[in-house]
Design an enzyme around this catalytic site. Structure first.
Site, PDB file in Angstrom:
ATOM      1  N   ASP A   1       0.828  -1.208   0.000  1.00 33.94           N
ATOM      2  CA  ASP A   1       0.000   0.000   0.000  1.00 33.94           C
ATOM      3  C   ASP A   1       0.864   1.261   0.000  1.00 33.94           C
ATOM      4  O   ASP A   1       0.489   2.275  -0.591  1.00 33.94           O
ATOM      5  CB  ASP A   1      -0.908   0.012   1.232  1.00 33.94           C
ATOM      6  CG  ASP A   1      -2.101  -0.920   1.064  1.00 33.94           C
ATOM      7  OD1 ASP A   1      -2.325  -1.396  -0.062  1.00 33.94           O
ATOM      8  OD2 ASP A   1      -2.799  -1.170   2.066  1.00 33.94           O
TER       9      ASP A   1
ATOM     10  N   GLU B   1      -5.255   9.869   5.112  1.00 33.57           N
ATOM     11  CA  GLU B   1      -5.596  10.755   6.218  1.00 33.57           C
ATOM     12  C   GLU B   1      -4.626  11.916   6.323  1.00 33.57           C
ATOM     13  O   GLU B   1      -3.549  11.907   5.725  1.00 33.57           O
ATOM     14  CB  GLU B   1      -5.621  10.001   7.551  1.00 33.57           C
ATOM     15  CG  GLU B   1      -4.270   9.709   8.178  1.00 33.57           C
ATOM     16  CD  GLU B   1      -3.543   8.524   7.616  1.00 33.57           C
ATOM     17  OE1 GLU B   1      -2.344   8.667   7.266  1.00 33.57           O
ATOM     18  OE2 GLU B   1      -4.162   7.451   7.515  1.00 33.57           O
TER      19      GLU B   1
ATOM     20  N   ASP C   1      -3.002  15.179  22.272  1.00 36.89           N
ATOM     21  CA  ASP C   1      -1.835  14.989  21.413  1.00 36.89           C
ATOM     22  C   ASP C   1      -2.097  15.426  19.976  1.00 36.89           C
ATOM     23  O   ASP C   1      -1.173  15.845  19.273  1.00 36.89           O
ATOM     24  CB  ASP C   1      -1.395  13.522  21.421  1.00 36.89           C
ATOM     25  CG  ASP C   1      -0.665  13.147  22.700  1.00 36.89           C
ATOM     26  OD1 ASP C   1      -0.496  14.029  23.561  1.00 36.89           O
ATOM     27  OD2 ASP C   1      -0.265  11.976  22.843  1.00 36.89           O
TER      28      ASP C   1
ATOM     29  N   ASN D   1      -6.568   5.854  11.598  1.00 37.60           N
ATOM     30  CA  ASN D   1      -7.864   6.101  12.218  1.00 37.60           C
ATOM     31  C   ASN D   1      -8.342   4.908  13.042  1.00 37.60           C
ATOM     32  O   ASN D   1      -8.809   5.055  14.173  1.00 37.60           O
ATOM     33  CB  ASN D   1      -8.888   6.436  11.136  1.00 37.60           C
ATOM     34  CG  ASN D   1     -10.320   6.364  11.626  1.00 37.60           C
ATOM     35  OD1 ASN D   1     -10.809   7.262  12.292  1.00 37.60           O
ATOM     36  ND2 ASN D   1     -11.004   5.283  11.285  1.00 37.60           N
TER      37      ASN D   1
ATOM     38  N   ALA E   1      -5.347  10.879  21.975  1.00 34.80           N
ATOM     39  CA  ALA E   1      -5.059  11.093  23.402  1.00 34.80           C
ATOM     40  C   ALA E   1      -5.583  12.433  23.893  1.00 34.80           C
ATOM     41  O   ALA E   1      -4.829  13.288  24.379  1.00 34.80           O
ATOM     42  CB  ALA E   1      -3.548  10.979  23.661  1.00 34.80           C
TER      43      ALA E   1
END
Length: 268
Positions: free
Chosen positions: A46, A123, A150, A164, A185
């Site tokens: 990928d 993403e 974070d 994700n 976080a």
């Protein structure tokens, strides 16, 4: 047909590439064109396909992708290395038909008013490395929450199985033109409070992050960009799509099952 081949340099990959080139060379209507291809065939994993996507993203509307994996099964690389002959035969035995997947459009606006645009297949994340990220989050220009933590990850449906998912986000079928935002976080206590849950927004909506720090890191499909003096970042579904040749393109939930669950008979 103008064809480009993108690949990594693993030994198995190079053997497959040699075989692939030999097979394609026998086709009279094939031209190897790494600059302006109609079809991009990636050999590797990928990561190889994502790199090829960014290499050709300015031509994304006129290109179809085919992925051959030379390792474990990926989400974009449907063909196995042993099936190269079948893949080449299928490519020339039928009219092209594409599966289209949505892309993420990222617009970074600086305090000086400059605008930079990026496309992501999987993403984009916003993070601070050694400090807490604080940012206001807007949906359709309406304040949704003040985030502390974070960072944040905004993903496409195809990217929902990547970073994700590791953040507890949902796996979304790529035919759904939706964006997902997952927290990294987050801080939740009596003073600071976020939704503390991934959210999925509709195709016509957008997410805006207004950071309260003058320096942070933004990633686009894992590539890191150091950002200073950003006013805001807008995320929305792009008008552009990535197209994969549908022949041999594995059923999405089969890819999910293969990647994360494995053979159902393994437990017996």
């Amino acid at each position: 047909m103008r064809i480009a081949i993108a690949h990594n340099n693993n030994d198995e990959t190079l053997q497959v590439v040699a075989r692939l080139k030999s097979l394609l060379a026998t086709k009279s209507d094939v031209v190897f064109d790494a600059k302006y291809p109609d079809v991009v065939i990636t050999v590797g994993g990928d990561g190889t396909l994502i790199n090829a996507f960014h290499r050709y993203e300015s031509q994304i509307s006129s290109i179809r992708f085919i992925g051959i994996h030379t390792g474990h099964l990926g989400f974009y690389t449907d063909w196995r290395s042993v099936d190269v002959d079948k893949m080449v035969d299928a490519l020339f035995l039928r009219e092209p038909e594409s599966a289209k997947y949505p892309l993420l459009e990222v617009e970074l606006v600086t305090e000086a008013g400059d605008t930079k645009h990026y496309l992501a297949l999987n993403e984009s994340a916003v993070k601070r490395i050694s400090h807490t990220l604080e940012a206001n989050i807007y949906i359709d220009d309406q304040l949704f929450e003040n985030f502390r933590g974070d960072g944040l990850c905004i993903s496409t449906p195809t990217g929902s199985t990547g970073y994700n998912k590791s953040l507890g986000g949902a796996v979304i079928h790529p035919q759904l033109k939706a964006l997902q935002m997952a927290e990294i976080a987050s801080i939740n206590n009596r003073v600071f409070r976020t939704l503390s849950s991934p959210i999925v927004i509709a195709p016509e909506q957008w997410i805006t992050i207004v950071p309260k720090a003058d320096h942070f890191v933004m990633t686009i499909d894992g590539s890191q960009i150091n950002v200073r003096n950003a006013k805001k970042i807008n995320y929305r579904i792009s008008n552009k799509v990535i197209r994969f040749d549908r022949f041999g393109h594995t059923y999405f939930w089969t890819r999910v099952q293969n990647a994360f669950i494995g053979d159902k008979d393994d437990d017996f």
